[in-house]
Design an enzyme around this catalytic site. Structure first.
Site, PDB file in Angstrom:
ATOM      1  N   LYS A 171      27.964  41.098  26.855  1.00 51.83           N
ATOM      2  CA  LYS A 171      28.413  40.691  28.318  1.00 51.83           C
ATOM      3  C   LYS A 171      27.806  41.689  29.247  1.00 51.83           C
ATOM      4  O   LYS A 171      28.135  43.090  29.149  1.00 51.83           O
ATOM      5  CB  LYS A 171      30.053  40.484  28.544  1.00 51.83           C
ATOM      6  CG  LYS A 171      30.337  39.292  28.740  1.00 51.83           C
ATOM      7  CD  LYS A 171      31.915  39.328  28.754  1.00 51.83           C
ATOM      8  CE  LYS A 171      32.509  38.092  29.600  1.00 51.83           C
ATOM      9  NZ  LYS A 171      34.171  38.052  29.533  1.00 51.83           N
TER      10      LYS A 171
HETATM   11  O1  G3P Z   1      36.862  34.831  31.371  1.00 51.10           O
HETATM   12  C1  G3P Z   1      37.100  35.898  32.429  1.00 51.10           C
HETATM   13  C2  G3P Z   1      38.741  35.988  32.498  1.00 51.10           C
HETATM   14  O2  G3P Z   1      39.063  36.927  31.287  1.00 51.10           O
HETATM   15  C3  G3P Z   1      39.008  36.194  33.769  1.00 51.10           C
HETATM   16  O3  G3P Z   1      40.255  35.565  33.901  1.00 51.10           O
HETATM   17  O4  G3P Z   1      42.432  35.153  34.639  1.00 51.10           O
HETATM   18  O5  G3P Z   1      41.686  37.604  34.786  1.00 51.10           O
HETATM   19  O6  G3P Z   1      40.529  35.865  36.411  1.00 51.10           O
HETATM   20  P1  G3P Z   1      41.154  35.855  35.106  1.00 51.10           P
END
Ligand code: G3P
Length: 214
Positions: A83
């Site tokens: 990533k």
């Molecule tokens: O897939 C990306 C994720 O880990 C971010 O999610 O909920 O932290 O915006 P969030």
């Protein structure tokens, strides 16, 4: 549509594997920081239980640093996808890594222009963060639709991996728009199967049958 789980927690990953719908895993430094084992140990264990793509994020922010971390990460297992954050330095790294045959997931994508560039550079996956756009009063799902359209217009093979999905409708809308992959926390996978009418209906069937048997 492929389903990935967005976690570095082995218990959650094992439960999702048991459900029989898991195609891969996405992790990031914030998710890894919630666990006690080192990031490398976690990735080794995750790759043993999930044969599909497992995204592992670099911590370096300069191209050379990203490249050397990526080359180490892919030694962990054959299914590691590196990533890379979508910056100018990251874009250079995507191009170099894909030329070496290393599979890349371009992360922290918030615009169609970023998605266009990483596809041109050869990323295997692009990760638009839907929930975080919603958080700043922007229609995150619109970005999924835009990227799907652009990639279809030109036949880019980069898979659209809808990320930062926070609830079941994010998953359903991503599917309607043609995203190739949805990554979501364990909680969202579990929510997808729930329907109160299913529970009520089941209870009624069993009650009726029990009455007849008495
Ligand atoms: O897939 C990306 C994720 O880990 C971010 O999610 O909920 O932290 O915006 P969030």
């Amino acid at each position: 549509m492929k389903f990935f789980i967005d976690t570095a927690n082995l218990k959650e990953i094992n439960s999702a594997v048991e459900m029989g719908v898991l195609d891969g895993v996405t992790t990031n430094p914030s998710l890894a920081a919630k666990e006690t084992a080192s990031y490398n140990e976690l990735l080794q264990d995750i790759c043993k239980v999930v044969p599909g793509p497992v995204s592992a994020e670099v911590l370096a922010t300069d191209t050379e640093g990203m490249l050397s971390e990526a080359r180490e990460l892919v030694k962990i297992a054959d299914n590691i996808v590196v990533k890379i954050p979508t910056t100018l330095e990251g874009l250079r790294a995507v191009k170099a890594l894909t030329s070496e045959g290393i599979s890349v997931n371009s992360t922290l994508v918030f615009s169609a222009s970023q998605a266009l560039l990483v596809a041109k550079a050869g990323a295997s996956f692009v990760s638009p963060f839907v929930g975080r756009l919603d958080d700043i009063s922007t229609e995150g799902m619109q970005l999924i639709g835009d990227i799907v359209t652009i990639y279809n217009n030109y036949g880019y093979r980069t898979e659209v991996l809808a990320a930062s999905l926070r609830h079941p409708m994010h998953v359903v809308q991503s599917a309607l728009l043609g995203a190739d992959v949805a990554t979501m926390p364990y909680k969202v996978i579990a929510q997808l199967i729930k329907h109160p009418l299913t529970d009520i209906g089941l209870e009624k069937f069993l009650e009726d049958y029990k009455k007849k048997m008495q």
